[in-house]
Write an enzyme that holds these catalytic residues in place. Structure first.
Site, PDB file in Angstrom:
ATOM      1  CG  LEU A  10      67.937  45.063 -44.160  1.00 16.92           C
ATOM      2  CD1 LEU A  10      67.502  43.820 -44.923  1.00 16.92           C
ATOM      3  CD2 LEU A  10      66.847  46.118 -44.186  1.00 16.92           C
ATOM      4  N   GLY A  11      70.431  45.046 -40.177  1.00 23.50           N
ATOM      5  CA  GLY A  11      70.771  44.561 -38.842  1.00 23.50           C
ATOM      6  C   GLY A  11      72.243  44.219 -38.759  1.00 23.50           C
ATOM      7  CD  GLU A  45      76.986  46.498 -42.910  1.00 24.39           C
ATOM      8  OE1 GLU A  45      77.009  47.280 -41.937  1.00 24.39           O
ATOM      9  OE2 GLU A  45      77.129  46.856 -44.095  1.00 24.39           O
ATOM     10  CB  VAL A  46      71.858  41.518 -42.508  1.00 23.54           C
ATOM     11  CG1 VAL A  46      70.906  41.102 -43.631  1.00 23.54           C
ATOM     12  CG2 VAL A  46      72.422  40.289 -41.810  1.00 23.54           C
ATOM     13  CG  ASP A  71      70.376  30.854 -32.108  1.00 19.01           C
ATOM     14  OD1 ASP A  71      69.971  30.943 -30.925  1.00 19.01           O
ATOM     15  OD2 ASP A  71      70.972  31.775 -32.689  1.00 19.01           O
TER      16      ASP A  71
END
Length: 548
Positions: free
Chosen positions: A193-194, A200-201, A312
């Site tokens: 997903l990203g 990574e995810v 953030d």
């Protein structure tokens, strides 16, 4: 020539979307070998389990369910006490006619001496006030003295009896089951997903419940090379601490040979940055902005209540779930500042950092409100206040703009409430900044939001993601990592990996067991017991569903 990258992305998306539609037959097959451990094997847990009422009867979902089952079969008096607390909570969250209807129902059911559910455990003084309660003093009497007396009653004899009951035995069995070792074989893995700085995810699915999650996979070698171990452990610790509808929840933490894995709430609706720039016209509709900002504000306040500074806050880190509700994510830069402690550490993302961070002056929670002001501005205008979208600005110039320039509201979609709340969040003097000394939820910008109902998850979102759309970049657009060579692990690394890999996070895992129906299934006294554990490899789904 065929587009193999596009085909791979299509297949990855199809498998990922298909997994989110549960196949009940498949789930039943996966559960066949599951069973709670026998009581004789739970002695260690019985000795170590918390004996605090709030912990095991209110905070832990399975503990709360077992206690409620005990109350419902023990005596009418115990059941009435539990039902009163439930109905008072419903009254507190109800609106208009429903609130009045709930009030009358409580009076008729619990406050009349001839009622079967009259609260016989009340003292004489409490009982008289309960019987005489009126519309005028209902909240004071019922939400005050009577509610406190009811909670005190349940902590007494009912709680003592519960701890020697079969229902508490069942809770102990679940606590033992909760300690099962977790590995990557517990999940099916789907598309990426990203990607972030350390890994990574990807989407994952629990084999025995069908629950979908996002798995953040941190590359062990990359972590060590960039000295990111402390940050990873702090993020995991903070995720374990938080329990909010508006922050991603951590459900599992484990490691593989190559990665540390954090399994968290799957937010399949994409991040707000994606929605600002890739869904419809640039920007987001004001109704959605107000709803998301209310949820973000509640999430930030939850962090601040535990002395955690997010550091953030930006649209890219706010994710939408499949229903369109949002949560804060990526707590890698968050820091715990207890007892009024401050820090001067520079942390955050360019364009969202508060003046005190840029000047490296002592700060606490004020920086999150500045970043929220920048984020609201971006949701409206498609850019942050002091930097245009994709504009390349030298850090010295960005610093000058942040410290000196006035905020301009040139976009046509800014209205008076949004201009005002942004201006208050972007006050350069910390003491003047909204959120530093007052509650942002009281601002006119949120006049349409009922925060108690929002925080109970009772307000539907103004926009819902489409079930057949993946709100993420194509797999081919997600950048690849270069190899990490020459990194070797030692005893200290192995100690760190063990400290990180603690298995299930109780509250999130227990809620998954309840939501998936597995709690009811395994707790059924008529169900044939079997050895607890995961499915054998031969029992796993034969078709491939891993595509990265």
């Amino acid at each position: 020539m065929s587009d193999m990258g596009g085909l791979k992305n299509l297949v990855a998306n199809t498998d990922y979307l298909k997994a989110q539609s549960l196949d009940e037959k498949e789930i039943k097959k996966r559960r066949c070998s599951l069973g709670l451990p026998h009581l004789g094997n739970c002695t260690d847990v019985r000795v170590s389990v918390s004996k605090g009422f709030e912990d095991i009867c209110e905070q832990q979902p399975i503990g709360r369910a077992c206690f409620r089952q005990f109350l419902s079969v023990s005596s009418p008096e115990y059941l009435a006490a539990a039902e009163l607390l439930d109905e008072l909570n419903c009254w507190n969250l109800a609106e208009a006619e429903a609130k009045e209807e709930a009030r009358l129902n409580i009076i008729n059911k619990f406050c009349k001496a001839d009622s079967k559910s009259f609260l016989a455990f009340l003292t004489e003084d409490e009982a008289e006030k309960c019987k005489a309660v009126s519309e005028k003093d209902f909240e004071e009497v019922m939400m005050g003295q009577v509610k406190e007396a009811t909670q005190k009653f349940l902590r007494g004899q009912p709680f003592e009896e519960y701890q020697t009951s079969l229902f508490f035995d069942r809770f102990v069995q679940w606590k033992k089951f909760e300690k099962q070792p977790i590995t990557d074989k517990y999940f099916y893995e789907f598309r990426t997903l990203g990607k972030g700085g350390f890994g990574e995810v990807c989407g994952v699915q629990v084999k025995t419940t069908g629950q979908m999650y996002a798995c953040k996979k941190l590359d062990k070698k990359r972590l060590k090379k960039k000295s990111g171990e402390k940050m990873a452990l702090l993020e995991k610790k903070i995720l374990e601490m938080v329990n909010s509808l508006f922050i991603v929840n951590l459900a599992y933490a484990f490691d593989t040979k190559t990665h540390l894995c954090l399994v968290m709430t799957l937010m399949s609706g994409g991040d707000l940055k994606y929605h600002i720039f890739h869904v419809g016209e640039v920007g987001i509709e004001m109704e959605r902005i107000i709803h998301y900002t209310a949820q973000i504000t509640s999430g930030i306040l939850h962090l601040h209540s535990m002395d955690i500074v997010y550091r953030d806050m930006k649209p890219e880190n706010v994710l939408l779930d499949c229903q369109g509700q949002c949560r804060l994510s990526d707590l890698g830069l968050a820091v715990e500042l207890p007892n009024g402690k401050t820090t001067t550490q520079k942390a955050g993302t360019k364009g969202y950092m508060a003046p005190e961070i840029l000047k490296q002056e002592p700060y606490r929670t004020s920086v999150d409100w500045w970043a929220l002001g920048c984020s609201i501005y971006e949701m409206v205008a498609g850019r942050v206040p002091f930097r245009d979208h994709k504009e390349k600005v030298a850090k010295e110039e960005l610093l000058r703009r942040t410290l000196e320039d006035e905020v301009k509201f040139e976009h046509r979609n800014f209205d008076a409430p949004s201009k005002d709340i942004i201006s208050l969040f972007l006050k350069r003097n910390i003491e003047d900044r909204l959120g530093s000394n007052d509650d942002p939820r009281k601002h006119e910008f949120f006049k349409s939001i009922n925060f108690p109902r929002l925080e109970a998850g009772l307000i539907p979102p103004p926009w819902e993601p489409k079930a057949n759309v993946v709100y993420a970049k194509d797999t081919g657009d997600i950048r690849e990592f270069s190899d990490v060579k020459g990194v070797k692990f030692d005893a200290n690394d192995e100690k760190f990996f063990k400290e990180f890999s603690t298995g299930v996070v109780p509250i999130a895992w227990q809620q998954e067991m309840i939501d998936s129906g597995l709690f009811d299934e395994l707790s059924d006294p008529n169900r044939k017991e079997s050895a607890a554990g995961l499915e054998d490899e031969e029992q796993q789904k034969s078709k491939s569903c891993t595509l990265l």
